[in-house]
Scaffold this motif. Structure first.
Motif, PDB file in Angstrom:
ATOM      1  N   HIS A 320     -17.520   1.647  26.566  1.00  0.00           N
ATOM      2  CA  HIS A 320     -17.374   2.797  25.667  1.00  0.00           C
ATOM      3  C   HIS A 320     -18.073   4.022  26.256  1.00  0.00           C
ATOM      4  O   HIS A 320     -17.536   5.140  26.200  1.00  0.00           O
ATOM      5  N   GLU A 321     -19.253   3.820  26.828  1.00  0.00           N
ATOM      6  CA  GLU A 321     -19.991   4.927  27.432  1.00  0.00           C
ATOM      7  C   GLU A 321     -19.191   5.531  28.590  1.00  0.00           C
ATOM      8  O   GLU A 321     -19.136   6.752  28.743  1.00  0.00           O
ATOM      9  N   GLN A 322     -18.580   4.667  29.392  1.00  0.00           N
ATOM     10  CA  GLN A 322     -17.779   5.154  30.524  1.00  0.00           C
ATOM     11  C   GLN A 322     -16.533   5.888  30.039  1.00  0.00           C
ATOM     12  O   GLN A 322     -16.166   6.937  30.570  1.00  0.00           O
ATOM     13  N   ASP A 323     -15.895   5.329  29.022  1.00  0.00           N
ATOM     14  CA  ASP A 323     -14.696   5.960  28.462  1.00  0.00           C
ATOM     15  C   ASP A 323     -15.018   7.361  27.940  1.00  0.00           C
ATOM     16  O   ASP A 323     -14.230   8.300  28.113  1.00  0.00           O
ATOM     17  N   GLU A 324     -16.168   7.482  27.297  1.00  0.00           N
ATOM     18  CA  GLU A 324     -16.585   8.779  26.751  1.00  0.00           C
ATOM     19  C   GLU A 324     -16.787   9.818  27.854  1.00  0.00           C
ATOM     20  O   GLU A 324     -16.661  11.009  27.624  1.00  0.00           O
ATOM     21  N   LEU A 325     -17.102   9.330  29.056  1.00  0.00           N
ATOM     22  CA  LEU A 325     -17.304  10.217  30.195  1.00  0.00           C
ATOM     23  C   LEU A 325     -15.994  10.502  30.927  1.00  0.00           C
ATOM     24  O   LEU A 325     -15.972  11.198  31.945  1.00  0.00           O
ATOM     25  N   GLY A 326     -14.903   9.951  30.398  1.00  0.00           N
ATOM     26  CA  GLY A 326     -13.608  10.157  31.031  1.00  0.00           C
ATOM     27  C   GLY A 326     -13.325   9.183  32.158  1.00  0.00           C
ATOM     28  O   GLY A 326     -12.413   9.391  32.958  1.00  0.00           O
ATOM     29  N   LEU A 327     -14.103   8.107  32.223  1.00  0.00           N
ATOM     30  CA  LEU A 327     -13.921   7.087  33.259  1.00  0.00           C
ATOM     31  C   LEU A 327     -13.240   5.857  32.673  1.00  0.00           C
ATOM     32  O   LEU A 327     -13.370   5.591  31.470  1.00  0.00           O
ATOM     33  N   PRO A 328     -12.542   5.086  33.476  1.00  0.00           N
ATOM     34  CA  PRO A 328     -11.799   3.922  32.972  1.00  0.00           C
ATOM     35  C   PRO A 328     -12.686   2.687  32.756  1.00  0.00           C
ATOM     36  O   PRO A 328     -12.458   1.630  33.335  1.00  0.00           O
ATOM     37  N   GLY A 329     -13.687   2.827  31.904  1.00  0.00           N
ATOM     38  CA  GLY A 329     -14.606   1.725  31.661  1.00  0.00           C
ATOM     39  C   GLY A 329     -13.944   0.496  31.075  1.00  0.00           C
ATOM     40  O   GLY A 329     -14.157  -0.635  31.550  1.00  0.00           O
ATOM     41  N   THR A 330     -13.143   0.699  30.046  1.00  0.00           N
ATOM     42  CA  THR A 330     -12.468  -0.430  29.396  1.00  0.00           C
ATOM     43  C   THR A 330     -11.509  -1.108  30.363  1.00  0.00           C
ATOM     44  O   THR A 330     -11.424  -2.344  30.418  1.00  0.00           O
ATOM     45  N   GLU A 331     -10.789  -0.315  31.152  1.00  0.00           N
ATOM     46  CA  GLU A 331      -9.866  -0.882  32.125  1.00  0.00           C
ATOM     47  C   GLU A 331     -10.604  -1.717  33.163  1.00  0.00           C
ATOM     48  O   GLU A 331     -10.140  -2.802  33.558  1.00  0.00           O
ATOM     49  N   VAL A 332     -11.763  -1.252  33.583  1.00  0.00           N
ATOM     50  CA  VAL A 332     -12.557  -1.982  34.582  1.00  0.00           C
ATOM     51  C   VAL A 332     -13.021  -3.324  34.025  1.00  0.00           C
ATOM     52  O   VAL A 332     -12.903  -4.360  34.690  1.00  0.00           O
ATOM     53  N   ILE A 333     -13.530  -3.320  32.798  1.00  0.00           N
ATOM     54  CA  ILE A 333     -13.988  -4.573  32.180  1.00  0.00           C
ATOM     55  C   ILE A 333     -12.822  -5.548  32.033  1.00  0.00           C
ATOM     56  O   ILE A 333     -12.918  -6.718  32.428  1.00  0.00           O
ATOM     57  N   ASN A 334     -11.733  -5.073  31.468  1.00  0.00           N
ATOM     58  CA  ASN A 334     -10.580  -5.953  31.216  1.00  0.00           C
ATOM     59  C   ASN A 334      -9.991  -6.504  32.521  1.00  0.00           C
ATOM     60  O   ASN A 334      -9.622  -7.681  32.597  1.00  0.00           O
ATOM     61  N   THR A 335      -9.921  -5.651  33.531  1.00  0.00           N
ATOM     62  CA  THR A 335      -9.362  -6.091  34.815  1.00  0.00           C
ATOM     63  C   THR A 335     -10.255  -7.127  35.472  1.00  0.00           C
ATOM     64  O   THR A 335      -9.769  -8.147  35.986  1.00  0.00           O
ATOM     65  N   TYR A 336     -11.553  -6.876  35.454  1.00  0.00           N
ATOM     66  CA  TYR A 336     -12.498  -7.808  36.084  1.00  0.00           C
ATOM     67  C   TYR A 336     -12.451  -9.177  35.406  1.00  0.00           C
ATOM     68  O   TYR A 336     -12.328 -10.221  36.069  1.00  0.00           O
ATOM     69  N   ILE A 337     -12.531  -9.183  34.091  1.00  0.00           N
ATOM     70  CA  ILE A 337     -12.516 -10.445  33.340  1.00  0.00           C
ATOM     71  C   ILE A 337     -11.193 -11.176  33.538  1.00  0.00           C
ATOM     72  O   ILE A 337     -11.159 -12.407  33.678  1.00  0.00           O
ATOM     73  N   GLN A 338     -10.096 -10.438  33.569  1.00  0.00           N
ATOM     74  CA  GLN A 338      -8.788 -11.078  33.764  1.00  0.00           C
ATOM     75  C   GLN A 338      -8.704 -11.743  35.130  1.00  0.00           C
ATOM     76  O   GLN A 338      -8.142 -12.843  35.268  1.00  0.00           O
TER      77      GLN A 338
END
Length: 354
Positions: A320-338
């Motif tokens: 969420h903190e990364q997303d707020e900064l305009g960075l793909p935080g959620t995408e990074v987490i989801n991709t890594y876990i997948q």
């Protein structure tokens, strides 16, 4: 008088038949790393990456004159990014662990504890994600760096304490040293996280400032932490990505294709040699600790799951903190876990779930 033209013709013919002497262009390159060569990633940069680049350039029109600057001679630990960015070095080991702001997305493994204990899988995954998620490369490019790969990292983190640990309840009220963001791995467990580093762990435990430490085996063995914290519990916090090889982007793009190709060949050799070397060091580390009197045990799977689920939503908060900064935080987490799931890793907690 007639011999003169003949001699001139013979001389001219001999000259044309002489082998052409060509001289390779020499390129000056400074390599940088904040840590000294005693650390495997620096040792491998010097002993594998550089020779591999040299070998790849054999037969080309280019050679490299290397200036190796390690262990604080040009940059302190955590300073390699700026050193390359400001043009003081052309290539080096950049420890993303020390760049939580500049290279925040690269720290994904530290906000997903209890992931995979397979170093090779973790490093290959984060390297691959740089090609899947443009935002990860953008963070490097913001500092005129190009990430070449050659991921290096730290083996499966564990727990070392003055007391035996068989369940999460044993952690109640205990003070535990932990590095940087790993302090969050102790939240809601009953333990108290005490920020520290390898230079303070031994003394902190010996003097009672801490009752134990979260650490990786090779460092624990080298620092002889088993002397003050003899209970080694393999909690399997997971292997961690810690950085890779980067070059000055503007400099690299100005180099001829053979030099660029040689660097990429060197990076591949570095990655293979690092992982092989790390496996041997981990094996030796456990042997040394056991010989030194350490008691090495495994945390039961049920307790590992209980620990993971007791933690706050570390990954989601970070994303969420990364997303707020305009960075793909959620995408990074989801991709890594997948990626971990696709590799068959059994996660005690799915960090991609809110």
């Amino acid at each position: 008088m007639q011999r003169t033209p003949i001699r001139a013709a013979i001389a001219a013919l001999a000259f044309t038949l002489m082998p052409t002497i060509s001289y390779a262009e020499e390129i000056n390159v400074t390599t940088v790393a904040g840590h000294p060569p005693v650390f495997l990633w620096v040792k491998t940069l010097s002993e594998t990456f550089i020779p591999s680049v040299n070998a790849a350039l054999e037969g080309t029109d280019y050679t490299i004159n290397w200036n190796e600057a390690y262990g604080g001679t040009l940059a302190k630990p955590g300073g390699a990014l700026e050193t390359i960015e400001f043009g003081l070095a052309q290539v080096g080991i950049v420890s993303t662990l020390f760049e939580p702001s500049n290279l925040s997305l690269q720290n994904v493994t530290y906000v997903t504890p209890f992931g995979s204990d397979d170093v090779d899988l973790v490093l290959k995954t984060v390297d691959q994600m740089h090609d899947e998620i443009p935002g990860m490369r953008t963070l490097w490019e913001n500092h005129d760096l190009e990430y070449l790969g050659g991921a290096f990292g730290l083996e499966d983190y564990l727990l070392m304490t003055k007391f035996p640990v068989t369940s999460l309840k044993d952690m109640e009220g205990k003070k535990i040293n932990a590095p940087g963001s790993a302090v969050t791995w102790l939240e809601n467990t009953g333990a108290v996280g005490v920020s520290g580093n390898l230079t303070t762990y031994y003394n902190d435990i010996q003097t009672g400032v801490a009752d134990g430490v979260i650490v990786f085996p090779t460092a624990a063995s080298a620092a002889k932490l088993y002397e003050v914290a003899p209970y080694v519990t393999r909690t399997h916090f997971g292997a961690q990505y810690a950085g890779g090889i980067a070059v000055s982007k503007s400099w690299f793009e100005s180099q001829p294709e053979p030099v660029q190709a040689a660097f990429r060949t060197g990076v591949k050799a570095f990655a293979a040699a690092y992982r092989t070397g790390l496996e041997e060091r981990v094996k030796n580390a456990f042997a040394t600790m056991e010989k030194g009197g350490a008691t090495i045990t495994e945390l039961p799977a049920s307790e590992r799951e209980a620990w993971a689920n007791a933690l706050p939503p570390i990954a989601q908060n970070w994303a969420h903190e990364q997303d707020e900064l305009g960075l793909p935080g959620t995408e990074v987490i989801n991709t890594y876990i997948q990626h971990l799931k696709d590799a068959g890793v059994k996660l005690p907690r799915d960090w991609s779930v809110k």
